[in-house]
Scaffold this motif. Structure first.
Motif, short mmCIF file in Angstrom:
data_model
loop_
_atom_site.label_atom_id
_atom_site.label_comp_id
_atom_site.label_asym_id
_atom_site.label_seq_id
_atom_site.Cartn_x
_atom_site.Cartn_y
_atom_site.Cartn_z
N ASN A 52 -8.47 13.32 52.08
CA ASN A 52 -8.40 12.73 50.75
C ASN A 52 -7.20 13.21 49.96
O ASN A 52 -6.92 12.68 48.88
CB ASN A 52 -9.69 13.02 49.97
CG ASN A 52 -10.75 11.98 50.22
OD1 ASN A 52 -10.47 10.78 50.24
ND2 ASN A 52 -11.98 12.41 50.43
N HIS A 54 -4.21 12.80 51.19
CA HIS A 54 -3.14 11.85 51.52
C HIS A 54 -3.65 10.46 51.87
O HIS A 54 -2.87 9.58 52.23
CB HIS A 54 -2.28 12.40 52.67
CG HIS A 54 -3.05 12.78 53.91
ND1 HIS A 54 -3.40 11.88 54.88
CD2 HIS A 54 -3.52 13.97 54.32
CE1 HIS A 54 -4.05 12.51 55.84
NE2 HIS A 54 -4.14 13.78 55.53
N ASP A 55 -4.96 10.23 51.75
CA ASP A 55 -5.55 8.91 51.94
C ASP A 55 -6.75 8.83 51.01
O ASP A 55 -7.07 9.80 50.31
CB ASP A 55 -5.94 8.69 53.40
CG ASP A 55 -6.01 7.22 53.79
OD1 ASP A 55 -6.05 6.37 52.87
OD2 ASP A 55 -6.01 6.91 54.99
N ARG A 92 -11.90 4.42 55.57
CA ARG A 92 -10.95 4.31 54.48
C ARG A 92 -11.53 3.41 53.38
O ARG A 92 -12.24 2.45 53.66
CB ARG A 92 -9.62 3.75 54.97
CG ARG A 92 -9.01 4.55 56.11
CD ARG A 92 -7.71 3.93 56.58
NE ARG A 92 -6.61 4.26 55.69
CZ ARG A 92 -5.51 3.54 55.55
NH1 ARG A 92 -5.38 2.40 56.21
NH2 ARG A 92 -4.54 3.92 54.75
N ARG A 97 -7.13 -1.02 52.65
CA ARG A 97 -6.91 0.12 53.56
C ARG A 97 -7.72 -0.13 54.82
O ARG A 97 -8.88 0.21 54.91
CB ARG A 97 -7.33 1.43 52.90
CG ARG A 97 -6.50 1.83 51.69
CD ARG A 97 -6.92 3.19 51.17
NE ARG A 97 -6.18 3.53 49.96
CZ ARG A 97 -6.58 3.22 48.73
NH1 ARG A 97 -7.72 2.57 48.55
NH2 ARG A 97 -5.84 3.56 47.69
N TYR A 101 -10.75 6.65 60.83
CA TYR A 101 -10.49 7.87 61.58
C TYR A 101 -11.76 8.29 62.34
O TYR A 101 -12.87 8.16 61.82
CB TYR A 101 -10.10 9.00 60.64
CG TYR A 101 -8.89 8.71 59.78
CD1 TYR A 101 -7.60 8.94 60.24
CD2 TYR A 101 -9.05 8.22 58.47
CE1 TYR A 101 -6.49 8.70 59.43
CE2 TYR A 101 -7.95 7.97 57.67
CZ TYR A 101 -6.68 8.20 58.15
OH TYR A 101 -5.58 7.95 57.35
N LYS A 207 -2.22 12.52 59.35
CA LYS A 207 -1.06 12.12 58.55
C LYS A 207 -0.10 11.26 59.37
O LYS A 207 0.47 10.28 58.88
CB LYS A 207 -0.32 13.36 58.04
CG LYS A 207 -0.94 14.03 56.84
CD LYS A 207 -0.05 15.17 56.38
CE LYS A 207 -0.59 15.86 55.15
NZ LYS A 207 0.28 16.98 54.70
N ARG A 210 -0.28 7.32 59.64
CA ARG A 210 -0.13 6.44 58.50
C ARG A 210 0.88 5.30 58.68
O ARG A 210 0.60 4.17 58.26
CB ARG A 210 0.19 7.25 57.24
CG ARG A 210 -1.03 7.94 56.65
CD ARG A 210 -2.13 6.96 56.25
NE ARG A 210 -1.67 6.08 55.21
CZ ARG A 210 -1.64 6.41 53.92
NH1 ARG A 210 -2.05 7.62 53.53
NH2 ARG A 210 -1.21 5.55 53.02
N ASP A 214 -0.60 1.75 58.01
CA ASP A 214 -0.02 0.96 56.92
C ASP A 214 0.51 -0.38 57.44
O ASP A 214 0.35 -1.42 56.79
CB ASP A 214 1.10 1.74 56.24
CG ASP A 214 0.58 2.90 55.41
OD1 ASP A 214 -0.64 2.98 55.17
OD2 ASP A 214 1.41 3.75 55.00
N SER A 217 -2.52 -2.57 58.25
CA SER A 217 -3.18 -3.01 57.02
C SER A 217 -2.41 -4.15 56.37
O SER A 217 -3.00 -5.13 55.90
CB SER A 217 -3.31 -1.84 56.04
OG SER A 217 -4.17 -0.85 56.54
#
Length: 229
Positions: A52, A54-55, A92, A97, A101, A207, A210, A214, A217
């Motif tokens: 949380n 970084h996301d 997420r 998003r 994970y 990390k 991402r 991204d 998404s």
């Protein structure tokens, strides 16, 4: 915040369960299971805290992320009643998003964390394939990035044996078009799992997913003009 180590006793319990995977043994040792489950949940709480930073994760807590240890054996040839690993997932938050994970902790150097899309629906698969078919360069750039390669190696997931229906078998990215799942995985040795910095290794792996998450998404949430679907 003090670091939380993955409990070595949780691996010890799994090894004992692997040697005694039956309901009678489990019933006799259920108090030990509940103690170890609580320890793994505390470790998952710390994973969630780090994620949380970084996301944005909607899973409420470590215990909520964990899978049941009881297996559904109705359609399986393997009738052993209990899973022999600690596993769970973090979802997420928000419709923009996409992906999630997953963690899997199992002794014998079988531990890993994973991110991506395990069971994408037909519409999502088509969106991804159409984007790859139009221009595979953005995904190629992510998959060939040094950090990605050093962390995950290559894109993982089930694939078709030939190109999907409606796509040219001679397409430059037919290898990517064949995927039915889109997953990235970082494996860990038992030594890494039981080390003081395991939580940091996991968090760095998450990390490093991402750029991939991204990209996926954006593909899944926008049309060809970049408008939100």
């Amino acid at each position: 915040m003090a670091k939380v180590k993955f409990p070595a006793s949780a691996f010890k319990f799994i090894n004992e369960l692997k040697a005694n995977n039956d309901r009678n043994w489990f019933a006799a040792n259920k108090p030990t299971y509940l103690e170890e489950q609580a320890r793994v949940a505390a470790f998952a709480d710390r994973m969630l805290h780090e994620l949380n930073l970084h996301d944005v994760i909607e899973t409420a807590g470590g215990a909520k992320s964990m899978y049941r240890i009881y297996r559904d054996v109705r359609f399986s040839k393997d009738k052993t009643p209990f899973s022999t690993y600690w596993g769970g997932r973090f979802k997420r938050a928000g419709k923009q998003r996409r992906g999630g994970y997953y963690y899997h902790f199992e002794p014998g150097d079988k531990s890993f964390v994973m991110a991506g899309f395990w069971g994408p629906n037909t519409q999502d698969i088509k969106l991804v394939r159409d984007d790859i078919g139009f221009d595979p360069a953005p995904l190629r750039a992510i998959l060939s990035n040094e950090t990605f390669v050093n962390t995950f190696g290559a894109l993982q997931g089930e694939q078709l044996k030939t190109q999907p229906k409606g796509y040219d078998g001679s397409h430059e990215a037919v290898d990517l078009l064949r995927f039915k799942q889109y997953l990235v995985m970082r494996r860990f040795t038992d030594k890494e799992v039981l080390s003081d910095n395991f939580i940091d290794l996991i968090n760095q792996a998450f990390k490093n997913t991402r750029p991939f998450l991204d990209y996926m998404s954006e593909v899944l949430m926008t049309d060809i003009n970049g408008i939100l679907i």
